[in-house]
Every structure is written in structure tokens, then in C-alpha cells.
Design a protein around this motif. Structure first.
Motif, PDB file in Angstrom:
ATOM      1  N   TYR A  92      48.160  41.426  34.347  1.00 32.13           N
ATOM      2  CA  TYR A  92      47.400  42.514  33.453  1.00 32.13           C
ATOM      3  C   TYR A  92      48.151  43.759  33.160  1.00 32.13           C
ATOM      4  O   TYR A  92      47.572  44.356  32.322  1.00 32.13           O
ATOM      5  N   ASN A 105      41.039  44.641  29.890  1.00 33.63           N
ATOM      6  CA  ASN A 105      41.603  43.813  28.800  1.00 33.63           C
ATOM      7  C   ASN A 105      40.097  43.564  27.808  1.00 33.63           C
ATOM      8  O   ASN A 105      39.063  44.225  28.483  1.00 33.63           O
ATOM      9  N   ASP A 106      40.460  42.592  26.861  1.00 40.59           N
ATOM     10  CA  ASP A 106      39.145  42.238  26.270  1.00 40.59           C
ATOM     11  C   ASP A 106      38.035  41.661  26.884  1.00 40.59           C
ATOM     12  O   ASP A 106      36.811  41.937  26.823  1.00 40.59           O
TER      13      ASP A 106
END
Length: 158
Positions: free
Chosen positions: A112, A130-131
Motif C-alpha cells: 500500500y 486507497n480507493d
């Protein structure tokens, strides 16, 4: 501990983390082959779990068998899955008496990227986002404890 000592300790920890990351890349590539439960997977598709409790609309289940891969290969872990709307929403990993916090963090850094970090009430806190995921790792140097929470953002309460 003086400010200079604290800064030196932080520098040494970060340097060690980066060295471990480079040294561990082949092992991490192997661990990427783990058959993890996909985020959002329905509760009925998950095996070897035992109901634990419900909190804030999330049903928590303890994992009764952990496949030795990823973090579980490094440390003995306790894993709890949380289901929201009967779909996998969160994974909680707890490690008592962690042997090597840097190895655990390096696995997450590889996947990540570099985290945001801070200190909070005696815990070192690392955060990634993140998304699809929010991840929070807390480690406590004095007790060698680690707690990792991963949350699937599409199922987060709005």
C-alpha cells in the motif's frame, strides 16, 4: 529521552524498515499468492469462522483456522472478520508479543506504499488509504502488541 534521541531513534527505525523491505521482497512476492477472502464477499461463502459478537451493526466472527501466509507467516495472529450487510467489511488482526514490528509494517508498505504516521497514547499509529481500503496499524513498543484494522470503503456507513 531528549528530542535528539527521539529523532535518532525514529531515523534508525525508518532506515531499518527500508532495509527490511528490500531484503524481504522475494518472500513478499511469495506471500502475495495467498487465497485471501475478497472484500465484500458474502458471509455464506466464508468457512471456518465462529460468531463472536455484534457492535454498531457489524457482526464479528473469529477465524478458527488461519492459513499461514502474509502476516500470519511472520507472527502468530488472531483474526476477526466483520460483516456489514452480510458482506465482508473489516478484518481485524491482533498480535501479542510481536517478534518484529518492522516486518509486519514492511508487508503493508510493499502492498500500500508509505503510511501516514503519528504517536497516540503510547502507540505508534500507521495509516494507509486507497480507493477501496482504509488500514490502521497500531503498535505498542512497551508490550510488543500490534493491532491492524482493514476496512472496505464501499461498505462504510455514509
Amino acid at each position: 529521552m531528549s528530542h535528539e534521541e527521539a529523532e535518532l531513534r525514529k531515523f534508525v527505525c525508518l532506515s531499518t524498515l527500508l532495509l527490511l523491505l528490500l531484503a524481504a521482497l522475494p518472500a513478499m512476492a511469495e506471500s502475495a499468492k495467498c487465497n485471501a477472502i475478497p472484500w465484500g464477499e458474502p458471509l455464506t461463502a466464508v468457512e471456518q469462522i465462529q460468531y463472536s459478537h455484534t457492535a454498531d451493526g457489524i457482526r464479528y466472527y473469529k477465524v478458527t483456522k488461519v492459513e499461514a501466509c502474509g502476516i500470519s507467516k511472520i507472527e502468530d495472529t488472531r483474526v476477526t472478520y466483520g460483516f456489514r450487510e452480510n458482506r465482508l467489511y473489516t478484518t481485524i488482526v491482533e498480535i501479542d508479543k510481536a517478534k518484529d514490528v518492522q516486518k509486519v509494517v514492511s508487508l503493508l508498505v510493499d502492498e500500500y506504499g508509505l503510511p501516514d504516521t503519528k504517536k497516540d497514547s503510547g502507540w505508534d499509529v500507521y495509516r494507509w488509504e486507497n480507493d477501496k481500503l482504509k488500514i490502521k496499524l497500531k503498535s505498542q513498543y512497551t508490550t510488543d502488541r500490534i493491532k491492524i484494522g482493514m476496512y472496505y470503503k464501499p461498505l462504510m456507513p455514509k
